[in-house]
Motif scaffolding. Structure first.
Motif, mmCIF file in Angstrom:
data_model
loop_
_atom_site.group_PDB
_atom_site.id
_atom_site.type_symbol
_atom_site.label_atom_id
_atom_site.label_comp_id
_atom_site.label_asym_id
_atom_site.label_seq_id
_atom_site.Cartn_x
_atom_site.Cartn_y
_atom_site.Cartn_z
ATOM 1 N N THR A 1 0.841 -1.197 0.000
ATOM 2 C CA THR A 1 0.000 0.000 0.000
ATOM 3 C C THR A 1 0.876 1.246 0.000
ATOM 4 O O THR A 1 2.091 1.175 0.204
ATOM 5 C CB THR A 1 -0.937 0.007 1.215
ATOM 6 O OG1 THR A 1 -0.149 0.010 2.414
ATOM 7 C CG2 THR A 1 -1.823 -1.233 1.213
ATOM 8 N N SER A 2 0.264 2.391 -0.199
ATOM 9 C CA SER A 2 1.053 3.634 -0.310
ATOM 10 C C SER A 2 1.550 4.126 1.037
ATOM 11 O O SER A 2 2.588 4.792 1.110
ATOM 12 C CB SER A 2 0.204 4.721 -0.977
ATOM 13 O OG SER A 2 -0.864 5.123 -0.114
ATOM 14 N N GLY A 3 0.814 3.852 2.117
ATOM 15 C CA GLY A 3 1.207 4.354 3.432
ATOM 16 C C GLY A 3 1.050 5.855 3.580
ATOM 17 O O GLY A 3 1.695 6.474 4.434
ATOM 18 N N LEU A 4 0.171 6.463 2.790
ATOM 19 C CA LEU A 4 0.036 7.921 2.792
ATOM 20 C C LEU A 4 -1.112 8.419 3.670
ATOM 21 O O LEU A 4 -1.255 9.623 3.862
ATOM 22 C CB LEU A 4 -0.167 8.421 1.359
ATOM 23 C CG LEU A 4 0.974 8.110 0.380
ATOM 24 C CD1 LEU A 4 0.641 8.634 -1.013
ATOM 25 C CD2 LEU A 4 2.288 8.700 0.874
ATOM 26 N N SER A 5 -1.933 7.512 4.198
ATOM 27 C CA SER A 5 -3.109 7.949 4.962
ATOM 28 C C SER A 5 -2.767 8.823 6.170
ATOM 29 O O SER A 5 -3.527 9.771 6.456
ATOM 30 C CB SER A 5 -3.940 6.736 5.399
ATOM 31 O OG SER A 5 -3.155 5.803 6.114
ATOM 32 N N PRO A 6 -1.677 8.587 6.926
ATOM 33 C CA PRO A 6 -1.399 9.483 8.060
ATOM 34 C C PRO A 6 -1.137 10.922 7.622
ATOM 35 O O PRO A 6 -1.504 11.867 8.335
ATOM 36 C CB PRO A 6 -0.140 8.865 8.696
ATOM 37 C CG PRO A 6 -0.165 7.438 8.269
ATOM 38 C CD PRO A 6 -0.741 7.453 6.894
ATOM 39 N N TYR A 7 -0.528 11.097 6.458
ATOM 40 C CA TYR A 7 -0.200 12.432 5.970
ATOM 41 C C TYR A 7 -1.448 13.160 5.477
ATOM 42 O O TYR A 7 -1.586 14.373 5.665
ATOM 43 C CB TYR A 7 0.845 12.325 4.852
ATOM 44 C CG TYR A 7 2.084 11.588 5.294
ATOM 45 C CD1 TYR A 7 3.144 12.258 5.905
ATOM 46 C CD2 TYR A 7 2.185 10.202 5.150
ATOM 47 C CE1 TYR A 7 4.273 11.569 6.329
ATOM 48 C CE2 TYR A 7 3.305 9.512 5.585
ATOM 49 C CZ TYR A 7 4.338 10.201 6.175
ATOM 50 O OH TYR A 7 5.451 9.522 6.621
ATOM 51 N N LEU A 8 -2.369 12.402 4.873
ATOM 52 C CA LEU A 8 -3.641 12.989 4.469
ATOM 53 C C LEU A 8 -4.483 13.357 5.690
ATOM 54 O O LEU A 8 -5.170 14.386 5.699
ATOM 55 C CB LEU A 8 -4.412 12.008 3.587
ATOM 56 C CG LEU A 8 -3.839 11.766 2.196
ATOM 57 C CD1 LEU A 8 -4.511 10.563 1.539
ATOM 58 C CD2 LEU A 8 -4.004 12.999 1.319
ATOM 59 N N ALA A 9 -4.415 12.546 6.744
ATOM 60 C CA ALA A 9 -5.245 12.773 7.930
ATOM 61 C C ALA A 9 -4.903 14.081 8.629
ATOM 62 O O ALA A 9 -5.790 14.734 9.186
ATOM 63 C CB ALA A 9 -5.098 11.601 8.901
ATOM 64 N N ILE A 10 -3.632 14.476 8.638
ATOM 65 C CA ILE A 10 -3.246 15.718 9.318
ATOM 66 C C ILE A 10 -3.015 16.864 8.338
ATOM 67 O O ILE A 10 -2.651 17.966 8.745
ATOM 68 C CB ILE A 10 -1.987 15.518 10.191
ATOM 69 C CG1 ILE A 10 -0.756 15.247 9.324
ATOM 70 C CG2 ILE A 10 -2.203 14.403 11.207
ATOM 71 C CD1 ILE A 10 0.555 15.290 10.081
ATOM 72 N N GLY A 11 -3.236 16.603 7.057
ATOM 73 C CA GLY A 11 -3.063 17.655 6.071
ATOM 74 C C GLY A 11 -1.617 17.932 5.705
ATOM 75 O O GLY A 11 -1.307 18.993 5.163
ATOM 76 N N ALA A 12 -0.718 16.989 5.966
ATOM 77 C CA ALA A 12 0.677 17.165 5.567
ATOM 78 C C ALA A 12 0.857 16.900 4.070
ATOM 79 O O ALA A 12 1.850 17.321 3.477
ATOM 80 C CB ALA A 12 1.585 16.240 6.381
ATOM 81 N N HIS B 1 -6.099 5.074 18.784
ATOM 82 C CA HIS B 1 -4.828 4.392 18.530
ATOM 83 C C HIS B 1 -4.215 4.694 17.171
ATOM 84 O O HIS B 1 -3.000 4.528 16.996
ATOM 85 C CB HIS B 1 -5.016 2.874 18.654
ATOM 86 C CG HIS B 1 -5.214 2.400 20.062
ATOM 87 N ND1 HIS B 1 -6.437 2.454 20.692
ATOM 88 C CD2 HIS B 1 -4.358 1.876 20.967
ATOM 89 C CE1 HIS B 1 -6.314 1.973 21.922
ATOM 90 N NE2 HIS B 1 -5.069 1.624 22.105
ATOM 91 N N LEU B 2 -5.006 5.123 16.200
ATOM 92 C CA LEU B 2 -4.530 5.247 14.821
ATOM 93 C C LEU B 2 -3.745 6.524 14.567
ATOM 94 O O LEU B 2 -4.203 7.617 14.910
ATOM 95 C CB LEU B 2 -5.699 5.194 13.851
ATOM 96 C CG LEU B 2 -6.317 3.830 13.560
ATOM 97 C CD1 LEU B 2 -7.590 3.997 12.744
ATOM 98 C CD2 LEU B 2 -5.331 2.928 12.825
ATOM 99 N N ILE B 3 -2.614 6.412 13.910
ATOM 100 C CA ILE B 3 -1.868 7.586 13.472
ATOM 101 C C ILE B 3 -2.605 8.278 12.323
ATOM 102 O O ILE B 3 -2.444 9.479 12.116
ATOM 103 C CB ILE B 3 -0.434 7.199 13.038
ATOM 104 C CG1 ILE B 3 0.405 8.455 12.805
ATOM 105 C CG2 ILE B 3 -0.446 6.295 11.820
ATOM 106 C CD1 ILE B 3 1.879 8.175 12.560
ATOM 107 N N ASP B 4 -3.416 7.523 11.588
ATOM 108 C CA ASP B 4 -4.157 8.101 10.467
ATOM 109 C C ASP B 4 -5.645 8.257 10.790
ATOM 110 O O ASP B 4 -6.487 8.264 9.887
ATOM 111 C CB ASP B 4 -3.969 7.269 9.192
ATOM 112 C CG ASP B 4 -4.501 5.850 9.332
ATOM 113 O OD1 ASP B 4 -4.885 5.454 10.447
ATOM 114 O OD2 ASP B 4 -4.540 5.126 8.320
ATOM 115 N N GLY B 5 -5.960 8.400 12.068
ATOM 116 C CA GLY B 5 -7.356 8.560 12.454
ATOM 117 C C GLY B 5 -7.997 9.750 11.758
ATOM 118 O O GLY B 5 -7.531 10.875 11.883
ATOM 119 N N ASP B 6 -9.066 9.498 11.035
ATOM 120 C CA ASP B 6 -9.796 10.525 10.292
ATOM 121 C C ASP B 6 -11.274 10.217 10.440
ATOM 122 O O ASP B 6 -11.716 9.115 10.105
ATOM 123 C CB ASP B 6 -9.378 10.501 8.818
ATOM 124 C CG ASP B 6 -10.194 11.453 7.968
ATOM 125 O OD1 ASP B 6 -11.227 11.020 7.417
ATOM 126 O OD2 ASP B 6 -9.822 12.627 7.864
#
Length: 469
Positions: free
Chosen positions: A235-246, A372-377
């Motif tokens: 997977t891309s592993g990009l969800s945490p960055y999208l979740a915080i707007g990075a 718990h999730l770093i990409d919690g959205d």
């Protein structure tokens, strides 16, 4: 003076509020922490640490535009609003620029600030297709994903995707400017104790430079075939960055299209599967915009609003601790607890197990994930849980109950993922790794792993009967 209000938009690329701030000579940006509000929203410590690290990065970038980042601390959104209004009055700021946030509490906060008389301008930049622009023929939001996707593609083909790029650097950086702001604010690291919880995740600058190009060149064409196997890094592993707007979803779309210009016309292209995930993300964001009740832990299907879920606390505890007796479920929960992230296929498996096998209220699982999730959205997490619980928009049918043993055999056939997070099962032969209880009892080692909390066939029939009722 103009003030840039930093919220969930911790980036310089495709940040319309920042673009307009730089164009209008803005010299100050403000970030206001709200610890009590974060607690109410179940924000995970690892996510807050991730925000802290990106704020420090953003602080450095803003100096290149002659902008000083100030950090203040309040409690909740009400106190945050009052602090911002007071700050603007004290420092003679006549206009505030910010990017919008679609959730209900955030929208209520922003509406209250507008009604206070503060001159504040909001920009949308957290979706690819603008909210409110992808509608059915009756002018309403779609309630099924596939027609939404078709309309989304039609809209994007017709109007394109606006991406503001990155502002031009100022000729003079901040260090050479005479700053007249006297209130120093709080040091940014005080956002949360510097615990390095998110240290294994690189900052967005490195992701933009290395991770995204590598994914688009080496992995995206195999994404559809490999994405469901948790033992493979596919997977891309990009969800945490999208979740915080990075990272901006519009930037990801444009980079994908730059590599595959005809993708928007070819839904059968191997890379389209990843674009489809970005459209799903938009779908849940649009739903949140059109149905604010989704922010209030309310099921999309109103017939489930008064449902009394019979699941027991001890069964929820077994699930949350990774002690259900189903190896794939337990390994997935261990991954979440130990790393702050969980593979998407496994999110579906464990959510189905909690809501269907154990008949526990989906909202308990939703909150546990967020904490718990770093990409919690909120939009994606709520959408995913309601999909699994069959209470949501375009959710799986209530009679579809994932078999965790078959899911394990199909997506972790050699048990590599299971053994990584359940080392106590290392010596179990692969043939039995997906449900080892008969093997352990036969060989007298049943004490190394806990018994199953429910029997699958019985739980499945119970779930179907429960939903029918």
């Amino acid at each position: 003076m103009i003030l840039l209000w930093i919220r969930r938009d911790l980036r310089c690329f495709d940040n319309p509020a920042l673009m307009n701030a730089v164009a209008n000579g803005c010299r100050y940006a403000l970030f206001i922490s709200t610890p009590q509000q974060w607690d109410l929203h179940h924000e995970a410590p690892i996510k807050l640490d991730f925000i802290r690290r990106h704020l420090l990065q953003l602080e450095q970038h803003l100096t290149e535009y002659g902008i000083k980042l100030i950090h203040l601390t309040s409690t909740d959104f009400t106190a945050q609003s009052e602090l911002l209004i007071r700050f603007c009055r004290e420092h003679h700021i006549h206009r505030v620029l910010a990017n919008s946030e679609p959730e209900f509490n955030e929208q209520q906060r922003d509406k209250a600030m507008l009604s206070s008389g503060l001159d504040i301008e909001f920009y949308d930049c957290d979706v690819i297709a603008p909210r409110g622009r992808v509608l059915n023929q009756s002018g309403e939001m779609f309630k099924v994903f596939t027609p939404f996707k078709k309309a989304w593609l039609k809209h994007v083909r017709e109007f394109g995707v606006e991406c503001t790029g990155r502002p031009q650097h100022k000729s003079k950086a901040l260090s050479s400017l005479c700053c007249d702001f006297t209130g120093g604010g709080d040091p940014l690291p005080s956002l949360i104790k510097s615990s390095s919880l998110s240290a294994s995740w690189p900052l967005a600058d490195e992701v933009m430079e290395k991770v995204i190009p590598n994914f688009l060149s080496a992995k995206v064409n195999d994404y559809e075939e490999r994405r469901d196997f948790p033992g493979i890094k596919a997977t891309s592993g990009l969800s945490p960055y999208l979740a915080i707007g990075a990272l901006s979803p519009r930037t990801l779309y444009q980079q994908l299209m730059a590599r595959y210009p005809l993708l928007i016309e070819d839904v059968n292209h191997p890379a389209f599967c990843w674009l489809n995930e970005l459209i799903w993300r938009d779908f849940y964001k649009h739903l949140l915009f059109h149905y604010p009740r989704l922010s209030k832990q309310t099921p999309f299907l109103q017939k489930y609003a008064q449902t009394l879920w019979p699941g027991k606390q001890k069964e929820f505890d077994a699930w949350s601790k990774g002690k259900t007796g189903y190896p794939l479920v337990d390994a997935a929960m261990r991954q979440l607890i130990n790393t702050g992230w969980m593979h998407n296929r496994l999110r579906m498996v464990v959510a189905s197990f909690l809501t269907k096998h154990l008949l526990v209220d989906w909202r308990k699982g939703e909150q546990f994930f967020m904490s718990h999730l770093i990409d919690g959205d909120l939009s994606a997490n709520n959408g995913g849980w309601q999909w699994a619980a069959s209470t949501g928009c375009d959710a799986q049918p209530y009679f579809r109950v994932f078999n965790p043993i078959l899911q394990s055999q199909k997506f972790d056939p050699n048990g590599d993922f299971i053994r990584k997070y359940l080392p106590e099962l290392n010596d179990i032969p692969t043939k039995y790794i997906h449900f080892p209880h008969d093997y352990m009892e036969k060989h007298g080692v049943s004490d190394i792993y806990w018994p199953p909390v429910v029997e699958h066939k019985t739980a499945r029939l119970r779930a179907i009967a429960f939903y029918k009722g």
